[in-house]
Scaffold this active site. Structure first.
Site, PDB file in Angstrom:
ATOM      1  N   GLY A 150      12.652  17.711  10.307  1.00 28.84           N
ATOM      2  CA  GLY A 150      12.134  19.023  10.674  1.00 28.84           C
ATOM      3  C   GLY A 150      12.949  20.229  10.247  1.00 28.84           C
ATOM      4  O   GLY A 150      12.483  21.365  10.388  1.00 28.84           O
ATOM      5  N   GLU A 188      15.713  11.750  10.190  1.00 28.68           N
ATOM      6  CA  GLU A 188      14.556  11.589   9.289  1.00 28.68           C
ATOM      7  C   GLU A 188      14.237  12.865   8.518  1.00 28.68           C
ATOM      8  O   GLU A 188      13.127  13.408   8.628  1.00 28.68           O
ATOM      9  CB  GLU A 188      13.315  11.198  10.117  1.00 28.68           C
ATOM     10  N   GLY A 219      12.983  15.287   5.655  1.00 26.36           N
ATOM     11  CA  GLY A 219      12.040  15.212   4.540  1.00 26.36           C
ATOM     12  C   GLY A 219      12.173  16.463   3.701  1.00 26.36           C
ATOM     13  O   GLY A 219      12.858  16.499   2.688  1.00 26.36           O
ATOM     14  N   ARG A 239      -0.587  24.114   0.612  1.00 33.41           N
ATOM     15  CA  ARG A 239       0.195  24.730   1.695  1.00 33.41           C
ATOM     16  C   ARG A 239      -0.181  26.188   1.982  1.00 33.41           C
ATOM     17  O   ARG A 239      -0.283  26.563   3.146  1.00 33.41           O
ATOM     18  CB  ARG A 239       1.703  24.631   1.425  1.00 33.41           C
ATOM     19  N   CYS A 297     -13.767  26.698  -6.336  1.00 33.01           N
ATOM     20  CA  CYS A 297     -14.836  27.538  -5.824  1.00 33.01           C
ATOM     21  C   CYS A 297     -14.774  27.704  -4.313  1.00 33.01           C
ATOM     22  O   CYS A 297     -15.652  27.222  -3.583  1.00 33.01           O
ATOM     23  CB  CYS A 297     -16.172  26.964  -6.265  1.00 33.01           C
ATOM     24  N   GLU A 298     -13.710  28.320  -3.853  1.00 34.07           N
ATOM     25  CA  GLU A 298     -13.546  28.640  -2.442  1.00 34.07           C
ATOM     26  C   GLU A 298     -12.670  29.874  -2.354  1.00 34.07           C
ATOM     27  O   GLU A 298     -11.681  29.973  -3.076  1.00 34.07           O
ATOM     28  CB  GLU A 298     -12.807  27.514  -1.697  1.00 34.07           C
ATOM     29  N   TYR A 319       5.855  18.376   0.273  1.00 36.59           N
ATOM     30  CA  TYR A 319       4.468  18.570   0.711  1.00 36.59           C
ATOM     31  C   TYR A 319       3.656  19.333  -0.339  1.00 36.59           C
ATOM     32  O   TYR A 319       2.810  20.143  -0.012  1.00 36.59           O
ATOM     33  CB  TYR A 319       4.438  19.269   2.077  1.00 36.59           C
TER      34      TYR A 319
END
Ligand code: LLP
Length: 427
Positions: free
Chosen positions: A240, A274, A276, A313, A344-345, A373
């Site tokens: 985190g 942990e 990341g 993200r 197309c958004e 990510y």
């Protein structure tokens, strides 16, 4: 030769490789990772926590390319996994099973069996029914699962609501009070041995206070359980730790390690961490080309050849990611751009009203801090094939995942048998 991402004569390089050359040789969009930075980040993390002697289990979900996992495995990493797929990836990249922890609220029977077969370090169990199922699966296999009860300490990690995991309204872990009962009751369960408590309160954490609170609660519970006669061996404090995308001031490694140390002090427990994002965010970027610059009355758009399907993200978390021209930035006043993709958004954007040096059609841009990510969350929406991943070391560059071809993408599908012969393909 400067290491990592830097500018030489104004132009963005990765180690000794010009990103303009990467674009020429491999096309865009493309993910570019620096092995040097990956190794540097690992060593810094290891050094800052060395006195705590942790098993550092790299959270694969941040970037699970085999070459990235293998880079860390060669430096002694364990792995934090959340699926059978990640288990297979970790093992294939050379992570020893005895350094693998398995988190996640929905482990299937098959996943449990596969991890038991491999002989992983611990299952981070997130509910009573999961513990019951694990007990049954292990007994059927005539083995015993090492378990950490994942505790939800009800601490607000003060991060984006979609990546906060340690509040009681989040689906993760077992509430503090229930965790004690569960650990005690588990003594009567065959096939499982409670060896640890784990917690993970969220991601992109920029304030050390919630860490301190969570670690203390978990350590206090572990001590209470020890008094209850539950023989715990380890604490797992999750990951985190935040990184800087814009102007965040995440705790540095020293402050983070101090928070861990304070909770561990005098407990005699072993430690699992942990991380990341902290290990990989810095080490990667998304290289893209400006297809068009479009001038509206209200907005000026830079339309890239990369899109939300590559990097989700910004639209998913309203994440601010640094974006830079690859060539020496043009002199003169910066201008506000909406930096968008071709999907197309209206949600397909990288940045809104971003002050940038003047951009022109054909320019290369880099979305920085995209090693975590990024690629792992890509999709093929709009039938856009997955972009390649490239690893740079010194003056060398290698494709660590090739660009998916449209043919390969289509070949994932097949017609139903009753459609055979009616296909117009090839006609
Ligand atoms: N351990 C567990 C149990 C986790 O759920 C996570 C991340 C980590 C470790 C690693 O956390 P890190 O050190 O990377 O913050 N896709 C989101 C982030 C999701 C994080 C999920 N869990 C994003 O792009 O911000």
């Amino acid at each position: 030769m400067s290491k990592g991402f830097h500018r030489r004569n104004g132009a963005l390089h990765c180690d000794g490789v010009a990103l303009a050359r990467v674009a020429r040789d491999f096309g865009t969009p493309a993910w570019v990772y620096s092995q040097t930075v990956l190794e540097q980040r690992w060593r810094l993390f290891e050094k800052a926590t060395a006195d705590l002697d942790p098993t550092i289990c790299y959270a694969l979900k941040a970037n699970s390319n085999q070459a990235v996992i293998a880079t860390f495995a060669a430096l002694g990493a364990g792995a934090d996994i959340v699926s059978a797929g990640e288990l297979a990836r970790a093992l294939a990249a050379g992570v020893p099973a005895k350094k693998i922890v398995f988190a996640g609220v929905g482990k299937s029977e098959a996943e449990m069996a596969m991890a038991l077969e491999a002989g992983i370090l611990q299952f981070n169990v997130e509910s009573a029914p999961e513990l019951a199922r694990l007990s049954a699966v292990a007994q059927a296999m005539n083995t015993t699962a090492s378990v950490a009860i994942r505790v939800n300490p009800d601490v607000d990690a003060k991060t984006h609501r979609k990546i906060t995991t340690g509040k009681s309204e989040n689906k993760f872990g077992v509430e503090l009070a229930q965790a004690r009962e569960l650990a005690i009751a588990a003594r009567r369960l065959k096939g499982v041995r409670i060896e640890a408590l784990s917690t993970h309160i969220g991601s992109q954490i920029t304030d050390v206070t919630p860490y301190r609170a969570a670690f203390r609660r978990v350590a206090d519970l572990a001590k209470a359980l020890r008094a209850d006669g539950v023989a715990l061996k380890r604490l797992d404090f999750g990951g985190g730790l935040g990184v800087v995308y814009r102007d965040e001031t995440p705790p540095d490694l020293k402050a983070y390690a101090a928070a861990v140390r304070a909770a561990m002090k005098g407990t005699g427990f072993g430690l699992v961490l942990e991380p990341g994002r902290w290990l990989v965010a810095d080490a990667g970027l998304l290289l893209a080309r400006v297809e068009y610059v479009k001038q509206g009355t209200a907005k000026r758009y830079a339309i890239l050849d990369a899109a939300m399907n590559d990097l989700i993200r910004p639209t998913l978390y309203e994440a601010w990611m640094p974006i830079e021209p690859v060539a020496k930035p043009r002199a003169g006043r910066k201008l506000p751009y909406d930096i968008v993709g071709p999907v197309c958004e209206s949600g397909d954007f990288f940045a809104h009203d971003r002050q940038m040096p003047k951009l022109a059609e054909g320019d290369l841009v880099a979305v920085r801090q995209a090693g975590a990510y990024g690629s792992v969350m890509s999709s093929t929406y709009n039938a856009r094939p997955l972009a390649p991943e490239l690893l740079v070391k010194g003056t060398k560059i290698a494709e660590i995942r090739g660009r998916q071809s449209v043919e390969a993408l289509i070949a994932l599908d097949q017609l139903a048998p009753w459609q055979a012969g009616k296909s117009r393909r090839g006609k």
